[in-house]
Design an enzyme around this catalytic site. Structure first.
Site, PDB file in Angstrom:
ATOM      1  N   ASP A 235      19.529 -19.713 -25.149  1.00 37.03           N
ATOM      2  CA  ASP A 235      20.446 -19.401 -26.258  1.00 37.03           C
ATOM      3  C   ASP A 235      20.753 -18.162 -26.129  1.00 37.03           C
ATOM      4  OD1 ASP A 235      21.029 -19.169 -28.832  1.00 37.03           O
ATOM      5  OD2 ASP A 235      19.256 -20.000 -29.871  1.00 37.03           O
TER       6      ASP A 235
ATOM      7  N   HIS B  80      26.340 -29.110 -31.619  1.00 40.92           N
ATOM      8  CA  HIS B  80      26.676 -27.443 -31.943  1.00 40.92           C
ATOM      9  C   HIS B  80      27.408 -26.759 -31.244  1.00 40.92           C
ATOM     10  CE1 HIS B  80      24.822 -24.236 -33.986  1.00 40.92           C
ATOM     11  NE2 HIS B  80      24.510 -23.483 -32.681  1.00 40.92           N
TER      12      HIS B  80
HETATM   13  C1  HEM Z   1      25.632 -21.463 -29.475  1.00 41.44           C
HETATM   14  C2  HEM Z   1      21.296 -22.753 -30.322  1.00 41.44           C
HETATM   15  C3  HEM Z   1      21.726 -21.583 -35.269  1.00 41.44           C
HETATM   16  C4  HEM Z   1      26.062 -19.972 -34.023  1.00 41.44           C
HETATM   17  C5  HEM Z   1      24.488 -21.863 -29.425  1.00 41.44           C
HETATM   18  C6  HEM Z   1      23.807 -22.417 -28.310  1.00 41.44           C
HETATM   19  C7  HEM Z   1      22.571 -22.817 -28.448  1.00 41.44           C
HETATM   20  C8  HEM Z   1      22.302 -22.445 -29.941  1.00 41.44           C
HETATM   21  C9  HEM Z   1      21.426 -23.315 -27.632  1.00 41.44           C
HETATM   22  C10 HEM Z   1      24.550 -22.997 -26.844  1.00 41.44           C
HETATM   23  C11 HEM Z   1      24.399 -21.439 -25.987  1.00 41.44           C
HETATM   24  C12 HEM Z   1      24.761 -20.351 -26.327  1.00 41.44           C
HETATM   25  O1  HEM Z   1      26.175 -20.101 -26.300  1.00 41.44           O
HETATM   26  O2  HEM Z   1      24.175 -19.471 -26.868  1.00 41.44           O
HETATM   27  C13 HEM Z   1      21.133 -22.558 -32.086  1.00 41.44           C
HETATM   28  C14 HEM Z   1      19.898 -22.678 -32.721  1.00 41.44           C
HETATM   29  C15 HEM Z   1      19.877 -22.287 -34.086  1.00 41.44           C
HETATM   30  C16 HEM Z   1      21.345 -22.119 -34.171  1.00 41.44           C
HETATM   31  C17 HEM Z   1      18.416 -23.338 -31.961  1.00 41.44           C
HETATM   32  C18 HEM Z   1      18.880 -22.535 -35.069  1.00 41.44           C
HETATM   33  C19 HEM Z   1      17.820 -22.548 -35.075  1.00 41.44           C
HETATM   34  C20 HEM Z   1      23.217 -21.014 -35.311  1.00 41.44           C
HETATM   35  C21 HEM Z   1      23.826 -20.571 -36.545  1.00 41.44           C
HETATM   36  C22 HEM Z   1      24.964 -20.070 -36.129  1.00 41.44           C
HETATM   37  C23 HEM Z   1      25.058 -20.298 -34.810  1.00 41.44           C
HETATM   38  C24 HEM Z   1      23.099 -20.327 -37.949  1.00 41.44           C
HETATM   39  C25 HEM Z   1      25.910 -19.352 -37.019  1.00 41.44           C
HETATM   40  C26 HEM Z   1      26.470 -19.520 -38.265  1.00 41.44           C
HETATM   41  C27 HEM Z   1      26.497 -20.076 -32.728  1.00 41.44           C
HETATM   42  C28 HEM Z   1      27.731 -19.818 -31.887  1.00 41.44           C
HETATM   43  C29 HEM Z   1      27.534 -20.044 -30.654  1.00 41.44           C
HETATM   44  C30 HEM Z   1      26.189 -20.739 -30.677  1.00 41.44           C
HETATM   45  C31 HEM Z   1      28.800 -18.525 -32.546  1.00 41.44           C
HETATM   46  C32 HEM Z   1      28.404 -19.914 -29.587  1.00 41.44           C
HETATM   47  C33 HEM Z   1      29.709 -20.794 -29.531  1.00 41.44           C
HETATM   48  C34 HEM Z   1      30.546 -20.421 -28.705  1.00 41.44           C
HETATM   49  O3  HEM Z   1      31.217 -19.298 -28.501  1.00 41.44           O
HETATM   50  O4  HEM Z   1      31.337 -21.098 -27.638  1.00 41.44           O
HETATM   51  N1  HEM Z   1      23.492 -22.107 -30.336  1.00 41.44           N
HETATM   52  N2  HEM Z   1      21.886 -21.992 -32.733  1.00 41.44           N
HETATM   53  N3  HEM Z   1      24.004 -20.908 -34.249  1.00 41.44           N
HETATM   54  N4  HEM Z   1      25.824 -20.738 -31.906  1.00 41.44           N
HETATM   55 FE1  HEM Z   1      23.747 -21.559 -32.569  1.00 41.44          FE
END
Ligand code: HEM
Length: 400
Positions: free
Chosen positions: A215, A309
């Site tokens: 993450d 996601h």
């Molecule tokens: C990407 C997990 C909540 C925004 C990711 C990734 C994972 C992840 C595993 C892919 C790896 C990475 O690029 O970091 C989670 C989990 C969440 C959560 C487990 C809740 C428990 C959120 C929330 C937001 C968010 C609430 C914003 C409102 C993003 C963004 C990316 C991302 C902006 C990168 C997208 C990119 O630039 O390609 N998340 N996330 N996430 N997440 Fe989450």
């Protein structure tokens, strides 16, 4: 009074040496234990352009605490409080004792990359007669349909983030900050988080969360040309006191781990659109390979599902919206029915929440594949001013 750095307290590296009797590994002799000197001696500067704890590499232990000014406390008390807090932060981050009545909890340890970061909530400004200085960016976040927010654990006049690679050093700072609040402010809510300790993996790696995913892979990087523009308020600041500051969105997101862990590996990977083991996109390559969002399988189905996601959150799917996610895991025990009260203390930094968190969460709120496995339980938005110059305290340009 300075502490001794990193001799007696140094932790041993891998204890898994072979050769122990009766199925046990032999305890390594003291001289064979490689001291992790970098862990305790790591020191982060306090007087810097942007407050510490934003681009600082993630620490192993974190505390997040919101305070409300007490009845009768206003601007004068807030000035004195921010002075005390800044002095304490500067001292402890340098590995020194607190100015008064140090508790000795961090004695013998180095600063362990301690950072202390201060922010102001929407309600702070009316309490101190500073409404005219309140940035529009601090307007309350919109309601989201999937929110299950506990008001008592949300928002607050003031916010403090503490991070350190050592849990005792982190607690020491938390207690000092709380004692400094004195009669001026009371704790409104407090949350504790953790991340992997440096040295736990053979090489530095992106952290895993409690769902087991890497993450943080696609976080903006300080070397990106548009990093400052996305994460920090410009030096010309609007309002001026927020120059070089940032806005932080704090969400306590419970993970419904019992449901998540029932999924097969393939189902879990489809939720995210990435491999669990390596963090690579499902379309191939390694962790940092660009995903191929159009690629289909033999049946013509998108390999990275339409509601994955990692697809939904991409800046190019959200008008360029980006944020720096610097989250900690939390675990507050088990509910009476055995359900883990665990998840992610989601901490997202951006120059403007309306160009960062809000549009992305609006999209996620319509239901990405991850939504069924998480629940937002608390929320906060805080204005985090730029770092204090030598001789100044954090927030001085707002308060004086
Ligand atoms: C990407 C997990 C909540 C925004 C990711 C990734 C994972 C992840 C595993 C892919 C790896 C990475 O690029 O970091 C989670 C989990 C969440 C959560 C487990 C809740 C428990 C959120 C929330 C937001 C968010 C609430 C914003 C409102 C993003 C963004 C990316 C991302 C902006 C990168 C997208 C990119 O630039 O390609 N998340 N996330 N996430 N997440 Fe989450």
């Amino acid at each position: 009074r300075r502490r001794l750095l990193g001799t007696a307290g140094a932790t041993g590296l891998a204890l898994g040496a072979a050769g122990g009797a009766a199925g046990y590994a032999a305890a390594p002799s003291p001289e064979k234990v490689a001291p992790l000197t970098s862990l305790g001696t790591g020191r982060v500067a306090f007087h810097v352009k942007h407050q510490p704890g934003i681009t600082t590499p993630l620490q192993a232990a974190g505390h997040f605490v919101a305070f409300d000014l007490t009845a009768g406390s206003g601007r004068k008390e807030a000035v004195a409080l921010l002075r005390r807090w800044s002095d304490t932060a500067r001292r402890l981050m340098a590995g020194e004792a607190a100015a008064q009545d140090d508790t000795d909890v961090a004695r013998d340890a180095g600063p362990s990359s301690l950072t202390v970061t201060f922010g102001f909530g929407h309600s702070f400004f009316a309490r101190t007669g500073l409404e005219k200085q309140r940035p529009d960016a601090l307007d309350p976040l919109p309601d989201f349909s999937s929110d299950h927010l506990d008001k008592k654990r949300s928002n607050g006049d003031l916010w403090v983030q503490i991070g350190a690679h050592d849990a005792l050093v982190a607690f020491h700072a938390l207690r000092a900050i709380q004692k400094d609040a004195g009669d001026a402010a009371r704790v409104r809510w407090q949350m504790n988080g953790f991340n992997r300790s440096p040295g736990a993996t053979a090489r530095p790696m992106t952290a895993r969360n409690l769902m087991g995913q890497l993450d943080g892979t696609r976080n903006p990087k300080p070397s990106d040309t548009d990093f400052d523009e996305r994460i920090f308020v410009p030096a010309s600041g609007d309002p001026a006191w927020m120059a070089n500051g940032s806005y932080v969105v704090v969400r306590r997101i419970r993970m419904l781990l019992d449901d998540w862990e029932k999924l097969s590996l393939k189902e879990q990977e489809d939720v995210m659109g990435r491999k669990k083991s390596t963090g690579a996109p499902l379309t191939g390559g390694g962790e940092t390979t660009e995903p191929d969002l159009e690629k289909t399988d033999a049946d013509g189905k998108l390999i990275i599902p339409i509601n994955a996601h990692s697809r939904i959150t991409r800046p190019d799917q959200n008008g360029g919206a980006a944020m720096l996610r610097r989250s900690f895991s939390f675990h507050d025990g088990f509910d009476a029915d055995g359900v883990p009260d665990a998840g992610l203390l989601f901490i997202a930094w951006q120059a403007d929440p309306l160009r960062g968190f809000v549009p992305v969460q609006r999209k996620l709120d319509r239901g990405d594949a991850l939504s069924a496995f998480i629940r937002h339980e608390a929320s906060g938005l805080f204005a985090v001013p730029g770092g204090a110059a030598e001789g100044e305290y954090v927030g001085q340009q707002l308060l004086e």
